[in-house]
Design a protein around this motif. Structure first.
Motif, mmCIF file in Angstrom:
data_model
loop_
_atom_site.group_PDB
_atom_site.id
_atom_site.type_symbol
_atom_site.label_atom_id
_atom_site.label_comp_id
_atom_site.label_asym_id
_atom_site.label_seq_id
_atom_site.Cartn_x
_atom_site.Cartn_y
_atom_site.Cartn_z
ATOM 1 N N PHE A 119 0.819 -1.207 0.000
ATOM 2 C CA PHE A 119 0.000 0.000 0.000
ATOM 3 C C PHE A 119 0.855 1.261 0.000
ATOM 4 C CE2 PHE A 119 -3.746 -2.451 0.775
ATOM 5 C CZ PHE A 119 -4.835 -1.615 0.567
ATOM 6 N N GLN A 120 1.958 1.232 0.761
ATOM 7 C CA GLN A 120 2.714 2.453 1.013
ATOM 8 C C GLN A 120 3.870 2.694 0.046
ATOM 9 O OE1 GLN A 120 1.805 4.720 3.234
ATOM 10 N NE2 GLN A 120 0.063 3.458 3.886
ATOM 11 N N THR A 121 4.467 1.617 -0.474
ATOM 12 C CA THR A 121 5.669 1.786 -1.286
ATOM 13 C C THR A 121 5.388 2.515 -2.599
ATOM 14 O OG1 THR A 121 7.544 0.630 -2.306
ATOM 15 C CG2 THR A 121 5.394 -0.447 -2.453
ATOM 16 N N LYS A 122 6.394 3.244 -3.068
ATOM 17 C CA LYS A 122 6.292 3.904 -4.368
ATOM 18 C C LYS A 122 6.798 3.010 -5.496
ATOM 19 C CE LYS A 122 6.723 8.587 -2.492
ATOM 20 N NZ LYS A 122 7.492 9.858 -2.534
ATOM 21 N N TYR A 123 7.365 1.856 -5.122
ATOM 22 C CA TYR A 123 7.845 0.915 -6.132
ATOM 23 C C TYR A 123 6.667 0.185 -6.773
ATOM 24 C CZ TYR A 123 12.453 1.628 -4.076
ATOM 25 O OH TYR A 123 13.617 2.194 -3.622
ATOM 26 N N ASP A 124 6.680 0.103 -8.081
ATOM 27 C CA ASP A 124 5.626 -0.594 -8.809
ATOM 28 C C ASP A 124 6.027 -2.054 -9.007
ATOM 29 O OD1 ASP A 124 3.555 -1.419 -10.372
ATOM 30 O OD2 ASP A 124 4.096 -0.219 -12.133
ATOM 31 N N CYS A 125 5.327 -2.945 -8.319
ATOM 32 C CA CYS A 125 5.617 -4.376 -8.414
ATOM 33 C C CYS A 125 4.674 -5.103 -9.360
ATOM 34 C CB CYS A 125 5.531 -5.011 -7.025
ATOM 35 S SG CYS A 125 6.679 -4.316 -5.820
ATOM 36 N N THR A 126 3.776 -4.363 -10.024
ATOM 37 C CA THR A 126 2.782 -5.012 -10.873
ATOM 38 C C THR A 126 3.358 -5.504 -12.199
ATOM 39 O OG1 THR A 126 2.107 -2.895 -11.872
ATOM 40 C CG2 THR A 126 0.945 -3.605 -9.888
ATOM 41 N N GLY A 127 4.604 -5.149 -12.486
ATOM 42 C CA GLY A 127 5.225 -5.610 -13.722
ATOM 43 C C GLY A 127 6.001 -6.904 -13.566
ATOM 44 N N MET A 128 5.978 -7.495 -12.352
ATOM 45 C CA MET A 128 6.784 -8.695 -12.135
ATOM 46 C C MET A 128 5.969 -9.980 -12.258
ATOM 47 S SD MET A 128 7.449 -8.635 -8.005
ATOM 48 C CE MET A 128 6.124 -8.925 -6.818
ATOM 49 N N GLY A 129 4.805 -9.895 -12.904
ATOM 50 C CA GLY A 129 3.966 -11.072 -13.072
ATOM 51 C C GLY A 129 4.649 -12.189 -13.834
#
Length: 255
Positions: free
Chosen positions: A156-166
């Motif tokens: 929720f808090q991080t600014k890192y986008d992890c949605t590209g690691m699928g």
């Protein structure tokens, strides 16, 4: 379903036999493009569903561990047959809502799907827990809650986008499944320990990944649309369940 902030569609990803994502949706239906109120309602609905499902599953595990009749039934031929039936229903449900996604968006079918999924998974997990010492199950449950809350807050808090690691998570999960299949024949406790360790890492990654798909935001590359609370809830639920299962195996290691 989820979409990309750019105009390219997303290829449907299937997370082995344990988790899944659906195909892309349009920008207009995205979480970030809707009003803040609609977005918050979507997130609240997903986590309300998840909380109820986890509570039911937890109560099921407790019932199997404390009720001798349930414990004895699960070890009979009828109980084991019911376990296999539950597996079949789970996978059939996933296939149906993946192929006919509109069913999962219409009341009361959406909650009917979640109810069926929860009941089947709760029975499977309850029957599994009787194979472990009660202290191990309790420790795994507490650790699962702690990991889930910590990673959810991070996502929720991080600014890192992890949605590209699928893609990376899917390939890692595929490798884990291959290792587990090989170990069926090898029966190595060392390989089992390694698989449980990797499984915990992979599904922790999936928890962050799925959480960011739900939360959305302008800095997220992919995200669920607001009418997909069933897909989103099942993804998170399976992440939590698999974290719990891998913790059970790690804590039960006797080597």
């Amino acid at each position: 379903m989820y979409y990309s902030n750019n105009s390219n569609p997303i290829v449907t990803q299937v997370e082995g036999l344990t988790d899944f994502e659906d195909s892309y949706s349009t920008k207009d239906n995205s979480v970030s493009q809707q009003s803040l109120e609609l977005r918050n309602k979507f997130i609240q609905k997903v986590y309300a569903n998840l909380t109820v499902m986890c509570l039911i599953t937890g109560l099921s595990c407790y019932a199997f561990m404390t009720n001798n009749e349930l414990k004895n039934f699960s070890t009979t031929n009828s109980g084991q047959a019911l376990t296999w039936i539950s597996f079949i229903i789970l996978f059939t449900t996933i296939i149906i809502i993946a192929c006919f996604d509109k069913i999962a968006k219409v009341f009361p079918y959406d909650y009917g799907i979640l109810t069926i999924f929860t009941v089947c998974q709760s029975y499977i997990l309850g029957a599994m827990c009787i194979q472990f010492d009660s202290n191990i199950v309790i420790m795994a449950g507490i650790a699962t809650i702690a990991i889930t809350l910590t990673l959810t807050l991070f996502a929720f808090q991080t600014k890192y986008d992890c949605t590209g690691m699928g893609g990376f998570l899917l390939s890692s999960l595929t490798g884990l499944i291959v290792i587990q299949i090989v170990n069926i024949f090898v029966k190595s406790s060392s390989i089992q320990l390694m698989a449980a360790s990797f499984g915990l890492i992979i599904f922790s990654g999936y928890l962050v990944y799925d959480t960011q798909l739900i939360v959305g935001g302008t800095h997220r590359k992919y995200q669920f649309s607001t009418d997909e609370h069933v897909f989103a809830t099942i993804n998170l639920y399976l992440d939590v369940v698999n974290i719990f299962i891998n913790l059970l195996q790690l804590l039960d290691n006797k080597d």
